[in-house]
Design an enzyme around this catalytic site. Structure first.
Site, PDB file in Angstrom:
ATOM      1  N   HIS A 215       0.819  -1.210   0.000  1.00 41.26           N
ATOM      2  CA  HIS A 215       0.000   0.000   0.000  1.00 41.26           C
ATOM      3  C   HIS A 215       0.853   1.261   0.000  1.00 41.26           C
ATOM      4  O   HIS A 215       0.342   2.372   0.104  1.00 41.26           O
ATOM      5  CB  HIS A 215      -0.915  -0.023   1.239  1.00 41.26           C
ATOM      6  CG  HIS A 215      -2.030   0.958   1.203  1.00 41.26           C
ATOM      7  ND1 HIS A 215      -2.149   2.003   2.104  1.00 41.26           N
ATOM      8  CD2 HIS A 215      -3.100   1.078   0.375  1.00 41.26           C
ATOM      9  CE1 HIS A 215      -3.226   2.708   1.840  1.00 41.26           C
ATOM     10  NE2 HIS A 215      -3.822   2.185   0.797  1.00 41.26           N
ATOM     11  N   LYS A 217       3.087   4.390  -1.247  1.00 39.78           N
ATOM     12  CA  LYS A 217       3.172   5.300  -2.381  1.00 39.78           C
ATOM     13  C   LYS A 217       4.503   6.019  -2.259  1.00 39.78           C
ATOM     14  O   LYS A 217       4.674   6.879  -1.393  1.00 39.78           O
ATOM     15  CB  LYS A 217       2.029   6.317  -2.387  1.00 39.78           C
ATOM     16  CG  LYS A 217       0.662   5.712  -2.689  1.00 39.78           C
ATOM     17  CD  LYS A 217      -0.034   5.230  -1.468  1.00 39.78           C
ATOM     18  CE  LYS A 217      -1.431   4.717  -1.803  1.00 39.78           C
ATOM     19  NZ  LYS A 217      -2.140   4.205  -0.623  1.00 39.78           N
ATOM     20  N   ASP A 222      16.859   9.676  -8.443  1.00 38.05           N
ATOM     21  CA  ASP A 222      18.317   9.850  -8.360  1.00 38.05           C
ATOM     22  C   ASP A 222      18.859   9.717  -6.937  1.00 38.05           C
ATOM     23  O   ASP A 222      19.987  10.133  -6.656  1.00 38.05           O
ATOM     24  CB  ASP A 222      18.744  11.202  -8.932  1.00 38.05           C
ATOM     25  CG  ASP A 222      18.595  11.265 -10.452  1.00 38.05           C
ATOM     26  OD1 ASP A 222      18.479  10.185 -11.076  1.00 38.05           O
ATOM     27  OD2 ASP A 222      18.583  12.370 -11.009  1.00 38.05           O
ATOM     28  N   HIS A 406      -8.808  11.492   1.641  1.00 42.51           N
ATOM     29  CA  HIS A 406      -7.905  10.343   1.506  1.00 42.51           C
ATOM     30  C   HIS A 406      -6.620  10.566   2.300  1.00 42.51           C
ATOM     31  O   HIS A 406      -5.626   9.874   2.127  1.00 42.51           O
ATOM     32  CB  HIS A 406      -7.585  10.105   0.025  1.00 42.51           C
ATOM     33  CG  HIS A 406      -7.060   8.748  -0.273  1.00 42.51           C
ATOM     34  ND1 HIS A 406      -5.752   8.515  -0.663  1.00 42.51           N
ATOM     35  CD2 HIS A 406      -7.655   7.533  -0.230  1.00 42.51           C
ATOM     36  CE1 HIS A 406      -5.574   7.220  -0.857  1.00 42.51           C
ATOM     37  NE2 HIS A 406      -6.713   6.599  -0.603  1.00 42.51           N
ATOM     38  N   LYS A 408      -3.838  10.789   5.395  1.00 47.41           N
ATOM     39  CA  LYS A 408      -3.397   9.973   6.524  1.00 47.41           C
ATOM     40  C   LYS A 408      -2.302  10.747   7.262  1.00 47.41           C
ATOM     41  O   LYS A 408      -1.114  10.613   6.979  1.00 47.41           O
ATOM     42  CB  LYS A 408      -2.824   8.627   6.061  1.00 47.41           C
ATOM     43  CG  LYS A 408      -3.772   7.808   5.158  1.00 47.41           C
ATOM     44  CD  LYS A 408      -3.454   8.015   3.706  1.00 47.41           C
ATOM     45  CE  LYS A 408      -4.072   6.989   2.766  1.00 47.41           C
ATOM     46  NZ  LYS A 408      -5.439   6.641   2.905  1.00 47.41           N
ATOM     47  N   ASP A 413       1.086  17.668  19.805  1.00 43.01           N
ATOM     48  CA  ASP A 413       1.738  18.738  20.576  1.00 43.01           C
ATOM     49  C   ASP A 413       2.409  19.781  19.691  1.00 43.01           C
ATOM     50  O   ASP A 413       3.258  20.544  20.167  1.00 43.01           O
ATOM     51  CB  ASP A 413       2.767  18.150  21.553  1.00 43.01           C
ATOM     52  CG  ASP A 413       2.114  17.357  22.672  1.00 43.01           C
ATOM     53  OD1 ASP A 413       0.870  17.413  22.789  1.00 43.01           O
ATOM     54  OD2 ASP A 413       2.837  16.674  23.420  1.00 43.01           O
TER      55      ASP A 413
END
Length: 488
Positions: A215, A217, A222, A406, A408, A413
């Site tokens: 999952h 991404k 380089d 979508h 996450k 703090d």
């Protein structure tokens, strides 16, 4: 559908309404409980004890562009970060624990750019791809054969033909709808394409674990620039949630889900942390028994690019427990003033919920932004079964309108931030390969808090009284979603 695990059904319908044993509700609950009990042993989350004491704690390691720093220099940097933040013991409690749990070093001298939504993120990625001179390593869950996917394919093929080696890891389930001709075009151009845990067992080279998915991404160019976050390669991201088209009529709250702009958050990173992300990519390639990688400068010398302290964290089902989960638990446990969570798929386990409620009980301001619309109906409603206990504990819950959320992310703090691919659900914590970056310091934390505030302004707060009076239809969908959460 793929198998997954979730905790057992509760003995009460969410919202506090007891149902008679002869009612349809009790039959549904009984079937749910029986099914879940039969599957309860299939997977578990390791209990993490954030307050664990280490007899010989390992000093927190910090890597610079020229290698590991001395213990004295590392301490001085952490002291500076502490001095610049709010009164919090997140560094004292969290740092030593995270070091013992994760083991990867904190990386110094990084530049971190916060990216929002598809158009801005894709443009930054294409700019980096166009400037590539040695290699491009890309890892993705979804790679659609649409306008966006074709644009990426064209850009990667163009670089491969100019002598830049392109290596691509694509998840088998995530790219199930993408025709084989799409990938054949890439391989014919010389791009090395690796299918992660193929659905077809005949093509699996590293054992057949179809329920384990990649999952992540991740895009690395380089060995100097890396991108990570929640964004897939798909045309659904073509319209940004910040565009003018998404701002009329109360942010188009009633717009069909498939027409809503997608709201996501990603990072562009430069500096020593890129080497840690490169290691994660190569490790996955080798575990999946991909073709030998062409010899390239995968770990070039890196110059200081900024002043951010960053840690790259990869989680894999092969690990004894989710490293990202353990890190999140320790961070929540260390929070002193504020916890801001934004997550697209919120269906966590009891330990995670307990940390949120305990944080609120000790005076921490706990806020959660979740979707009001979703592309995963079952997870959406299963997660809503958690609302009652969180609202009763004083946690504030907001549902983002006008966009398909979508994101996450987490900010704690104002000094501890994370962005990545990890959802707050069992699939991410148990079955998926995920990757997150943790960024320390108030400067980046302020940016994250500003983004959270902007999303909160476009959200509707869910109150306890309102939630207790939701319809029976909504309650039924919650129970059904919770039952099927195992198989998602």
């Amino acid at each position: 559908m793929l198998n997954r695990c979730h905790d057992t059904a509760t003995s009460r319908v969410p919202g506090g309404c007891h149902m008679s044993l002869c009612s349809p509700w009790s039959l549904l609950r009984a079937a749910s409980a029986l099914s879940l009990a039969l599957l309860l042993t299939c997977c578990t989350l390791t209990t993490i004890a954030p307050e664990m004491a280490y007899s010989n704690p390992t000093p927190v390691k910090i890597d610079g562009t020229h290698g590991p720093l001395s213990a004295e220099r590392s301490k001085a940097i952490l002291d500076r970060l502490k001095a610049g933040g709010v009164q919090t013991n997140i560094f004292d409690l969290h740092m030593a624990i995270e070091e013992a749990i994760v083991g990867s070093p904190l990386s110094l001298d990084n530049k971190v750019e916060l990216l929002q939504d598809g158009p801005a993120t894709y443009q930054s990625m294409f700019t980096a791809i166009d400037a590539a001179r040695d290699h491009i390593n890309m890892e993705t869950y979804i790679l659609d054969d649409d306008e966006v996917g074709q644009r990426f394919a064209a850009a990667l093929i163009a670089k491969q033909r100019k002598g830049v080696q392109v290596n691509l890891i694509r998840d088998s389930v995530g790219t199930l709808k993408t025709p084989s001709e799409f990938f054949k075009r890439l391989t014919d151009a010389g791009i090395k394409v690796l299918e992660f845990n193929p659905v077809n067992p005949a093509t699996a080279k590293a054992g057949w674990e179809v329920n384990q998915r990649d999952h992540r991404k991740l895009l690395i160019v380089d060995g100097h620039i890396a991108f990570l976050g929640g964004i897939n390669i798909s045309g659904v991201y073509s319209t940004g949630s910040l565009s003018q088209r998404s701002k009329d009529k109360k942010d188009k709250k009633d717009k069909p889900d498939d027409k809503l702009p997608w709201r996501d958050t990603d990072l562009r990173l430069e500096g020593s942390v890129v080497a840690e992300l490169q290691k994660l990519f190569i490790e996955t390639w080798e575990k999946q028994k991909g073709q030998p990688l062409a010899k390239r400068h995968y770990f070039p010398k890196i110059k200081p690019k900024g002043k951010e302290v960053v840690r790259a964290i990869g989680s894999s089902p092969d690990d004894p427990y989710s490293l990202i989960y353990a890190t999140l638990i320790s961070a929540l446990h260390s929070a002193q003033t504020e916890i801001l969570l934004t997550n697209a798929y919120f269906a966590p386990d009891q330990q995670f919920l307990a940390e949120l409620k305990e944080a609120k009980a000790r005076g921490v301001d706990v806020k959660l932004i979740v979707p009001s619309s979703t592309d995963s109906w079952l997870v959406f409603h299963a997660g809503r079964t958690r609302y009652t206990e969180l609202l009763e504990a004083g946690v504030k819950i907001y549902e983002r309108r006008g966009a398909l959320l979508h994101v996450k992310t987490a900010v704690i703090d104002g000094v501890w931030s994370t962005v990545g691919s990890t959802n707050l659900d069992w699939r991410s914590f148990v079955h998926n390969q995920e990757v997150n970056a943790v960024v320390l310091g108030t400067e980046f934390g302020d940016k994250m808090r500003a983004v959270f505030a902007a999303d909160q302004a476009k959200s509707d707060e869910i109150t306890l009284d309102e939630w207790r009076h939701r319809s029976l239809k909504v309650r039924a969908m919650e129970l059904f979603g919770r039952l099927w959460l195992y198989w998602l």
